[in-house]
Design a protein around this motif. Structure first.
Motif, PDB file in Angstrom:
ATOM      1  N   SER A 120       0.828  -1.203   0.000  1.00  0.00           N
ATOM      2  CA  SER A 120       0.000   0.000   0.000  1.00  0.00           C
ATOM      3  C   SER A 120       0.864   1.256   0.000  1.00  0.00           C
ATOM      4  N   THR A 134      -7.463  -9.626  -0.196  1.00  0.00           N
ATOM      5  CA  THR A 134      -7.157  -8.432  -0.991  1.00  0.00           C
ATOM      6  C   THR A 134      -8.157  -8.333  -2.136  1.00  0.00           C
ATOM      7  N   LYS A 183      -7.421  -2.841  -2.321  1.00  0.00           N
ATOM      8  CA  LYS A 183      -7.835  -2.817  -0.916  1.00  0.00           C
ATOM      9  C   LYS A 183      -7.215  -4.012  -0.219  1.00  0.00           C
ATOM     10  N   VAL A 227      -9.513  -6.918   3.423  1.00  0.00           N
ATOM     11  CA  VAL A 227     -10.936  -6.733   3.135  1.00  0.00           C
ATOM     12  C   VAL A 227     -11.781  -7.118   4.343  1.00  0.00           C
ATOM     13  N   ASN A 281      -5.211   0.606   6.337  1.00  0.00           N
ATOM     14  CA  ASN A 281      -5.900  -0.301   5.399  1.00  0.00           C
ATOM     15  C   ASN A 281      -6.911   0.416   4.504  1.00  0.00           C
ATOM     16  N   LYS A 282      -6.680   1.660   4.201  1.00  0.00           N
ATOM     17  CA  LYS A 282      -7.571   2.359   3.270  1.00  0.00           C
ATOM     18  C   LYS A 282      -7.291   1.879   1.846  1.00  0.00           C
ATOM     19  N   GLY A 283      -8.338   1.847   1.015  1.00  0.00           N
ATOM     20  CA  GLY A 283      -8.151   1.517  -0.387  1.00  0.00           C
ATOM     21  C   GLY A 283      -7.515   2.679  -1.136  1.00  0.00           C
TER      22      GLY A 283
END
Length: 252
Positions: free
Chosen positions: A61, A137, A172, A175, A188-190
């Motif tokens: 990420s 994911t 993402k 999930v 963990n933000k998309g």
């Protein structure tokens, strides 16, 4: 003109005509069934596939900052770094593709969305950051692609083909949050980043099978604060990335 000359001339004309007919028939036998269809002809322009990926599915990420006090009021700092990574043991995907331009039987331009879910757990990408948590994911790319050869259209006659493309993908990590602890916003933000792809297709039985590789990349980022809110002794440079190697099987 003598009688013999007339007979010879008639035989020559008959032979030429017969040869032309045979040539025409041969050309028709070798011609393709390819027909340029209307843009709104969904049946002849929509391609559906399933994909699978074993082990070669890595995602990291972007570097982000969050407020740890949202879940830990006594935390010393109000800003800390977070970045997560994951490696999927197996990824299952579904790809919808629409040929926006069938140029020839073996040449087409298309839009595709190879959505995939990866079976993996999330962890910190480096010791200097805090990682997210959770399972699974999700990737949703939207790519413009150019197809040559096998798999280009339903009328393709080649036994081998290639495709290249570029676009953007949504990612993402984590999930499903399997922990009972609430996560701070920013963890963990998309995110969305550019992606490029390339593939080779070959005939297996009566259908083309594609080996595809996709690479996503975000902008370079400099990190100066660690996962505990302290300043780093030396700057760290990182970026969001994704790498996936897949086998793609058509289902229509």
């Amino acid at each position: 003109m003598t009688k013999n000359s007339i007979i010879i001339l008639l035989l020559m004309l008959t032979n030429v005509s017969f040869g032309q007919v045979n040539a025409t028939e041969n050309d028709e036998d070798q011609s393709s069934d390819f027909i340029q269809t209307e843009f709104t002809d969904w049946k002849s322009r929509t391609y559906l596939s399933i994909s699978s990926s074993f082990l070669i599915d890595y995602i990291t990420s972007p570097l982000a900052y969050y407020n740890p006090r949202e879940t830990q009021p006594s935390f010393k700092y109000s800003r800390a770094a977070t970045q997560s990574s994951t490696t999927s043991l197996y990824s299952l995907g579904f790809e919808a593709r629409y040929n926006i331009l069938d140029i020839q039987e073996n040449l087409a331009i298309a839009l595709s969305a190879p959505v995939a879910f990866g079976f993996s757990t999330v962890f910190a990408s480096a010791p200097e950051v805090r990682g997210g948590s959770g399972f699974g994911t999700l990737q949703i790319p939207v790519l413009a692609r150019l197809y040559f050869g096998a798999g280009s259209t339903f009328f393709a006659v080649d036994d081998f083909g290639i495709n290249i493309g570029a676009g953007y993908e949504f990612n993402k990590l984590g999930v499903f949050n399997l922990n009972n602890d609430p996560q701070s916003s920013g963890v963990n933000k998309g995110w969305i980043m550019p992606a490029i792809t390339g593939g080779v297709s070959f005939i297996r039985g009566i259908s083309p099978v594609e080996v595809n590789i996709k690479y996503g990349f975000g902008p370079l980022q400099d990190q100066i604060i660690d996962g505990e809110g302290n300043r780093l002794t030396s700057k760290r440079t990182t970026r969001a990335t994704s790498l996936k190697l897949s086998l793609v099987y058509p289902i229509n």
